[in-house]
Enzyme design. Structure first.
Site, PDB file in Angstrom:
ATOM      1  N   SER A 123       0.814  -1.163  -0.045  1.00 25.96           N
ATOM      2  CA  SER A 123       0.075  -0.106   0.061  1.00 25.96           C
ATOM      3  C   SER A 123       0.724   1.277  -0.048  1.00 25.96           C
ATOM      4  O   SER A 123       0.427   2.243  -0.714  1.00 25.96           O
ATOM      5  CB  SER A 123      -0.825  -0.062   1.115  1.00 25.96           C
ATOM      6  OG  SER A 123      -0.382  -0.039   2.204  1.00 25.96           O
ATOM      7  N   ASN A 146      -0.720   7.943  -7.420  1.00 28.89           N
ATOM      8  CA  ASN A 146      -1.052   9.417  -7.325  1.00 28.89           C
ATOM      9  C   ASN A 146      -0.242   9.985  -8.394  1.00 28.89           C
ATOM     10  O   ASN A 146      -0.563  11.019  -9.039  1.00 28.89           O
ATOM     11  CB  ASN A 146      -1.012   9.861  -6.012  1.00 28.89           C
ATOM     12  CG  ASN A 146      -2.166   9.529  -5.128  1.00 28.89           C
ATOM     13  OD1 ASN A 146      -3.167  10.328  -5.071  1.00 28.89           O
ATOM     14  ND2 ASN A 146      -2.184   8.655  -4.431  1.00 28.89           N
ATOM     15  N   ARG A 154       0.324   3.609  -3.153  1.00 28.46           N
ATOM     16  CA  ARG A 154      -0.299   4.982  -3.084  1.00 28.46           C
ATOM     17  C   ARG A 154       0.566   6.035  -3.908  1.00 28.46           C
ATOM     18  O   ARG A 154       0.013   6.746  -4.599  1.00 28.46           O
ATOM     19  CB  ARG A 154      -0.318   5.268  -1.476  1.00 28.46           C
ATOM     20  CG  ARG A 154      -1.092   6.384  -1.274  1.00 28.46           C
ATOM     21  CD  ARG A 154      -1.163   6.719   0.392  1.00 28.46           C
ATOM     22  NE  ARG A 154      -2.039   5.665   0.971  1.00 28.46           N
ATOM     23  CZ  ARG A 154      -1.578   4.633   1.778  1.00 28.46           C
ATOM     24  NH1 ARG A 154      -0.242   4.454   1.657  1.00 28.46           N
ATOM     25  NH2 ARG A 154      -1.995   3.769   2.273  1.00 28.46           N
TER      26      ARG A 154
END
Length: 285
Positions: A219, A227, A223
Site C-alpha cells: 500500500s 497518485n 499509493r
C-alpha cells in the site's frame, strides 16, 4: 478522433502518450547489453528512473550539507531559513508520531520526505522539454519523474519494510515478534477444554497478521505510484493541446503542488508510524 489528433508532435495521440510513459531501459539478452528491447525481461533496468532518483538524492545531500556547513546563528539566508523550516516540521512530526528511542528515525524521515518531494517535483517540468531534448541527443525515451515508476516506489517501500522487520526483531526479540504475529488480535485459550482450539487460533492470527504486515509495503508503494502516475498522465493529456496547453498546465501544476507535497508527507508519516510500531513493546497492538 483522439488517435487522429497529433497535438503538433508528428505522432498520433496514442503514440504520444505511449512514448511519454515508456522508460529508457537496458537489459542483458544473449550475453549482450541491449537498449529498449527489454519487454518481459524481469532484470531490465529503467535507466532514467535510476538516474534521476540518484541525481535528486545527490542534490538533496549537497544542499543540506552546504547549508549545515555555512549555517549562521545570525540572520539566515533564504535557503537556510527554508531548510530550517522543513527540519523543524519533520522534527515535530517525528516527536508526535514516534514513541521509541532511536536517533536514526528523524534523519531517515527527513531524507524520505525531501527525496520523495524532489522526485515528485519533477512532475512540474513541462512534459515535452526534457524528452524532446533527449530525443535531439539520440535518446529515444526519457521519463523524468522517478515516483511514476512502480519499481522505484516498491524499492523504497521494501526498504522501509525491511527496516520494520529489523527493528521489530531487535527491540522485541525474535520470540516477542513471533508472539505479536500469533497472539493478536485473538488471544489463544491457555486452559480449559478450549485449549484444543489454540493451534487453530494461532494459525488464524498468523495469517491475519501476516497479510496485514505484507500489505504495508504494498500500500505504501502503490499509493505514491498511483497518485503520481495519474498526475503525470494528466500533464501528458494537457500536452496534447499544443499551444493551448499553457493555462491548463499552469492550473493543474498549481493544484499538483499540493499533491506532490502531500504524497511525500504521507510516505514519510507512514514510515514513522510503521517504525514506531516496530519499537512498541507494550501489550497494545
Amino acid at each position: 478522433m483522439a488517435e487522429e489528433h497529433t497535438g503538433g508532435h508528428g505522432e498520433t495521440a496514442g503514440e504520444y502518450i505511449q512514448h511519454h510513459l515508456t522508460n529508457l531501459q537496458v537489459c542483458r539478452v544473449d550475453d549482450a547489453w541491449v537498449w529498449n528491447e527489454c519487454k518481459g525481461n524481469f532484470w531490465s533496468i529503467n535507466v532514467d528512473s535510476m538516474g534521476f532518483s540518484i541525481l535528486l538524492g545527490l542534490v538533496f545531500t549537497y544542499l543540506f550539507r552546504k547549508v549545515a556547513k555555512n549555517a549562521t546563528s545570525g540572520r539566515p539566508g533564504k535557503l537556510q531559513a527554508a531548510i530550517e523550516l522543513v527540519h523543524g516540521f519533520i522534527d515535530t512530526s517525528v516527536r508526535d508520531a514516534f514513541h521509541g528511542d532511536n536517533k536514526v528515525i528523524a534523519p531517515l524521515a527527513l531524507t524520505i520526505f525531501m527525496w520523495v518531494f524532489l522526485m515528485n517535483l519533477m512532475d512540474l517540468i513541462p512534459v515535452d522539454w526534457l524528452p524532446t531534448t533527449a530525443g535531439a541527443l539520440g535518446v529515444p525515451y526519457l521519463k523524468v519523474v522517478p515516483t511514476t515508476d512502480v519499481n522505484i516506489t516498491f524499492a523504497m517501500s521494501i526498504s522501509v519494510f525491511l527496516l520494520t522487520l529489523y527493528y521489530s526483531v531487535k527491540v522485541k526479540g525474535a520470540g516477542g515478534f513471533l508472539k505479536e504475529l500469533t497472539f493478536h488480535p485473538i488471544a489463544p485459550p491457555t486452559k480449559g477444554i478450549l485449549i484444543i482450539t489454540a493451534p487453530l487460533v494461532i494459525a488464524f492470527n498468523f495469517v491475519l497478521e501476516g497479510v496485514s504486515l505484507i500489505a504495508k509495503p504494498i500500500s505504501l508503494s502503490l499509493r505514491l505510484f498511483g497518485n503520481m502516475y495519474a498526475g503525470e498522465l494528466i500533464f501528458i493529456l494537457i500536452g496534447l493541446l499544443g499551444l493551448y496547453q499553457i493555462p491548463f498546465h499552469f492550473g493543474w501544476a498549481v493544484f499538483h503542488i499540493l499533491v506532490i507535497t502531500l504524497q511525500a508527507f504521507i510516505f514519510m508519516m507512514l514510515t514513522i508510524v510503521y517504525l514506531s510500531q516496530a519499537h512498541d513493546t507494550g501489550d497494545a497492538h
